[in-house]
Scaffold this motif. Sequence first.
Motif, PDB file in Angstrom:
ATOM      1  N   LEU A 119      26.037  43.694  35.509  1.00  0.00           N
ATOM      2  CA  LEU A 119      26.950  42.621  35.897  1.00  0.00           C
ATOM      3  C   LEU A 119      26.405  41.956  37.153  1.00  0.00           C
ATOM      4  O   LEU A 119      25.785  42.605  37.994  1.00  0.00           O
ATOM      5  CB  LEU A 119      28.342  43.188  36.191  1.00  0.00           C
ATOM      6  CG  LEU A 119      29.177  43.616  34.996  1.00  0.00           C
ATOM      7  CD1 LEU A 119      30.502  44.187  35.495  1.00  0.00           C
ATOM      8  CD2 LEU A 119      29.419  42.452  34.044  1.00  0.00           C
ATOM      9  N   HIS A 120      26.636  40.649  37.237  1.00  0.00           N
ATOM     10  CA  HIS A 120      26.210  39.903  38.408  1.00  0.00           C
ATOM     11  C   HIS A 120      27.456  39.276  38.987  1.00  0.00           C
ATOM     12  O   HIS A 120      28.357  38.891  38.253  1.00  0.00           O
ATOM     13  CB  HIS A 120      25.201  38.847  38.000  1.00  0.00           C
ATOM     14  CG  HIS A 120      24.074  39.440  37.217  1.00  0.00           C
ATOM     15  ND1 HIS A 120      22.983  40.012  37.800  1.00  0.00           N
ATOM     16  CD2 HIS A 120      23.925  39.635  35.877  1.00  0.00           C
ATOM     17  CE1 HIS A 120      22.196  40.503  36.865  1.00  0.00           C
ATOM     18  NE2 HIS A 120      22.750  40.294  35.689  1.00  0.00           N
ATOM     19  N   GLY A 121      27.502  39.191  40.286  1.00  0.00           N
ATOM     20  CA  GLY A 121      28.752  38.674  40.843  1.00  0.00           C
ATOM     21  C   GLY A 121      28.587  38.059  42.205  1.00  0.00           C
ATOM     22  O   GLY A 121      27.488  37.993  42.754  1.00  0.00           O
ATOM     23  N   PHE A 122      29.696  37.575  42.690  1.00  0.00           N
ATOM     24  CA  PHE A 122      29.726  37.082  44.062  1.00  0.00           C
ATOM     25  C   PHE A 122      31.061  37.420  44.686  1.00  0.00           C
ATOM     26  O   PHE A 122      32.038  37.714  43.980  1.00  0.00           O
ATOM     27  CB  PHE A 122      29.452  35.572  44.131  1.00  0.00           C
ATOM     28  CG  PHE A 122      30.469  34.720  43.410  1.00  0.00           C
ATOM     29  CD1 PHE A 122      31.721  34.458  43.959  1.00  0.00           C
ATOM     30  CD2 PHE A 122      30.154  34.166  42.167  1.00  0.00           C
ATOM     31  CE1 PHE A 122      32.646  33.667  43.295  1.00  0.00           C
ATOM     32  CE2 PHE A 122      31.079  33.376  41.494  1.00  0.00           C
ATOM     33  CZ  PHE A 122      32.329  33.125  42.055  1.00  0.00           C
ATOM     34  N   THR A 123      31.057  37.415  46.011  1.00  0.00           N
ATOM     35  CA  THR A 123      32.292  37.584  46.765  1.00  0.00           C
ATOM     36  C   THR A 123      32.481  36.334  47.604  1.00  0.00           C
ATOM     37  O   THR A 123      31.558  35.886  48.267  1.00  0.00           O
ATOM     38  CB  THR A 123      32.208  38.829  47.664  1.00  0.00           C
ATOM     39  OG1 THR A 123      32.095  39.974  46.812  1.00  0.00           O
ATOM     40  CG2 THR A 123      33.453  38.969  48.528  1.00  0.00           C
ATOM     41  N   CYS A 124      33.676  35.787  47.520  1.00  0.00           N
ATOM     42  CA  CYS A 124      33.974  34.563  48.265  1.00  0.00           C
ATOM     43  C   CYS A 124      35.095  34.899  49.248  1.00  0.00           C
ATOM     44  O   CYS A 124      36.138  35.420  48.848  1.00  0.00           O
ATOM     45  CB  CYS A 124      34.439  33.503  47.260  1.00  0.00           C
ATOM     46  SG  CYS A 124      35.061  32.026  48.018  1.00  0.00           S
TER      47      CYS A 124
ATOM     48  N   VAL B 135      31.131  30.317  32.478  1.00  0.00           N
ATOM     49  CA  VAL B 135      31.063  31.741  32.793  1.00  0.00           C
ATOM     50  C   VAL B 135      32.348  32.392  32.303  1.00  0.00           C
ATOM     51  O   VAL B 135      33.436  31.949  32.659  1.00  0.00           O
ATOM     52  CB  VAL B 135      30.954  31.976  34.321  1.00  0.00           C
ATOM     53  CG1 VAL B 135      30.909  33.473  34.625  1.00  0.00           C
ATOM     54  CG2 VAL B 135      29.734  31.279  34.877  1.00  0.00           C
ATOM     55  N   GLU B 136      32.217  33.410  31.461  1.00  0.00           N
ATOM     56  CA  GLU B 136      33.395  34.202  31.100  1.00  0.00           C
ATOM     57  C   GLU B 136      33.391  35.399  32.027  1.00  0.00           C
ATOM     58  O   GLU B 136      32.579  36.312  31.853  1.00  0.00           O
ATOM     59  CB  GLU B 136      33.315  34.669  29.637  1.00  0.00           C
ATOM     60  CG  GLU B 136      33.303  33.560  28.604  1.00  0.00           C
ATOM     61  CD  GLU B 136      34.646  32.844  28.454  1.00  0.00           C
ATOM     62  OE1 GLU B 136      35.604  33.197  29.172  1.00  0.00           O
ATOM     63  OE2 GLU B 136      34.720  31.939  27.608  1.00  0.00           O
ATOM     64  N   PRO B 137      34.248  35.428  33.029  1.00  0.00           N
ATOM     65  CA  PRO B 137      34.178  36.548  33.968  1.00  0.00           C
ATOM     66  C   PRO B 137      34.617  37.853  33.312  1.00  0.00           C
ATOM     67  O   PRO B 137      35.630  37.882  32.616  1.00  0.00           O
ATOM     68  CB  PRO B 137      35.132  36.147  35.085  1.00  0.00           C
ATOM     69  CG  PRO B 137      35.976  35.059  34.542  1.00  0.00           C
ATOM     70  CD  PRO B 137      35.309  34.474  33.335  1.00  0.00           C
ATOM     71  N   SER B 138      33.843  38.901  33.538  1.00  0.00           N
ATOM     72  CA  SER B 138      34.288  40.217  33.084  1.00  0.00           C
ATOM     73  C   SER B 138      35.358  40.714  34.040  1.00  0.00           C
ATOM     74  O   SER B 138      36.301  41.383  33.644  1.00  0.00           O
ATOM     75  CB  SER B 138      33.120  41.201  33.079  1.00  0.00           C
ATOM     76  OG  SER B 138      32.090  40.709  32.271  1.00  0.00           O
ATOM     77  N   ILE B 139      35.182  40.404  35.310  1.00  0.00           N
ATOM     78  CA  ILE B 139      36.140  40.799  36.336  1.00  0.00           C
ATOM     79  C   ILE B 139      36.315  39.627  37.288  1.00  0.00           C
ATOM     80  O   ILE B 139      35.338  39.022  37.711  1.00  0.00           O
ATOM     81  CB  ILE B 139      35.628  42.032  37.117  1.00  0.00           C
ATOM     82  CG1 ILE B 139      35.538  43.249  36.185  1.00  0.00           C
ATOM     83  CG2 ILE B 139      36.508  42.330  38.327  1.00  0.00           C
ATOM     84  CD1 ILE B 139      34.783  44.413  36.770  1.00  0.00           C
ATOM     85  N   ALA B 140      37.542  39.280  37.599  1.00  0.00           N
ATOM     86  CA  ALA B 140      37.802  38.263  38.616  1.00  0.00           C
ATOM     87  C   ALA B 140      39.036  38.734  39.359  1.00  0.00           C
ATOM     88  O   ALA B 140      40.095  38.873  38.761  1.00  0.00           O
ATOM     89  CB  ALA B 140      38.054  36.898  37.987  1.00  0.00           C
ATOM     90  N   THR B 141      38.876  39.000  40.630  1.00  0.00           N
ATOM     91  CA  THR B 141      40.019  39.561  41.328  1.00  0.00           C
ATOM     92  C   THR B 141      40.091  39.058  42.767  1.00  0.00           C
ATOM     93  O   THR B 141      39.080  38.971  43.458  1.00  0.00           O
ATOM     94  CB  THR B 141      39.978  41.112  41.283  1.00  0.00           C
ATOM     95  OG1 THR B 141      41.062  41.610  42.035  1.00  0.00           O
ATOM     96  CG2 THR B 141      38.709  41.660  41.883  1.00  0.00           C
TER      97      THR B 141
END
Length: 437
Positions: free
Chosen positions: A301-306, A330-336
């Motif tokens: 998984l690749h991600g970012f923190t904002c 982008v279909e996020p696997s996780i968005a929190t």
Amino acid sequence: MLFPQVMKFGGAALRDGAAVRRVCALIAAADRPAVVVSAHHGVTALLQRAAREAAEGRLETDALRVRHRGLLSQLELDPELLNRHFTELFSVLGEVRAKGRLEASELDFVLSFGERMSARIVAACLREQGVAAAPLDAFDLGLVSDSRHGRAKPLPGTGTQLRKSLAEVHGVPVVTGFLARDAQGRLTTLGPNGSDLSAALVAEAVGALELVFYKRVPGIMTADPARVPGARVIAEIGFAEAEELAAHGAEVLHPGAIEPAIRAGFRVRVVDVDAPDQHGTILSSTQAPAGPRALATLEPLHGFTCPLPSIAGRADLLARAFELLREEEVEPSIATAIGGGFHVFATSAEAVRRVAGRLGPNVVLESACSAITAVGGGGSVTGSRMLTALEAEAIRPRLAFALERGLSQTVIVDEADSARALRALHTALFEEREFVH
Ligand code: ASP
Ligand code: MG
């Protein structure tokens, strides 16, 4: 009830001539089954490569020819059986090469040949064994989807036409999995493992009592046995848990394959095609169990923190972030969003990078990681056992969540730690005595 049983055979179950013969013997022994097939093992990947190479100017189809010729000869079938399909495939690849570009709709068309050819091979082999069988393209039977190429969703109500078409078939229908068409008549594909979804829709449409997935694993297991030596078969699992497992990355079934089963109430089994008399896993609408049932992994998984403002402006920033995710597909696997940060993880590195770049200068890209999820009951007890197990291995999770209806607990770890983390979690949840169910 048009057909009491639907039998679904995955690519690995159809890997070579001997395997196809065994599959045909199983079909011949069943009572009025309808059959759904995937492409032969590895063929979808070969088609994908051929399509990409055509767009780059190379027409390379030897591997595909050799694969299918080999199957026809092992099965002593007419070597010309697939000529029409090959001609059509080469012509579309030729067009792609001439344009130097591959549209998503063309890729779907190219991929369709995998299932179309395997349905022909299986039906021909059945006929050789004296079973009346008809190869059928699901898109001609009325399986209609939206137009999202590569990950199309079947439209509601598509079963009515499917049922009508299948009612007219004499003998055993051998239906292509994975394929549909949109309202304009263009071919679509239903995403990885999409044949499972096709099989579930066929089972619903024909009023089947049972859908059996013949796979090359002994059933749904507590973890991927290739990664966890101690993984074992789960004899019975609830629909909700199986859905949750698929949604969290377990590859055993397509996440959409359970919904039709819940709607129509047929029984679902996952069985080892090489040991079809063994119990395998039965899926049913049983109540939530007492403890965790299985681990699923989603990676890389690749991600970012904002960073999020503490109060005012949070919703604006989130709205913008989700808008960008949609724009970049982008279909996020996780968005929190929690506390001071908004975290997104998805499978496509490139697109995640684009969203992060557009969202603002304070956004931090995360290095590749894995989401490991324990599915089942046990709630926070399971969650804390997971954290303890990771701590004992000196693995620090980047994030941990308790999710959805209390059916899952997820930890996110560095990709480099994932193999070790998975084994440690499996030992803690499934191999230590007091927690064995
Ligand atoms: N052939 C497709 C795939 O490899 C669909 C399927 O097997 O279910 O994903
Ligand atoms: Mg498959």
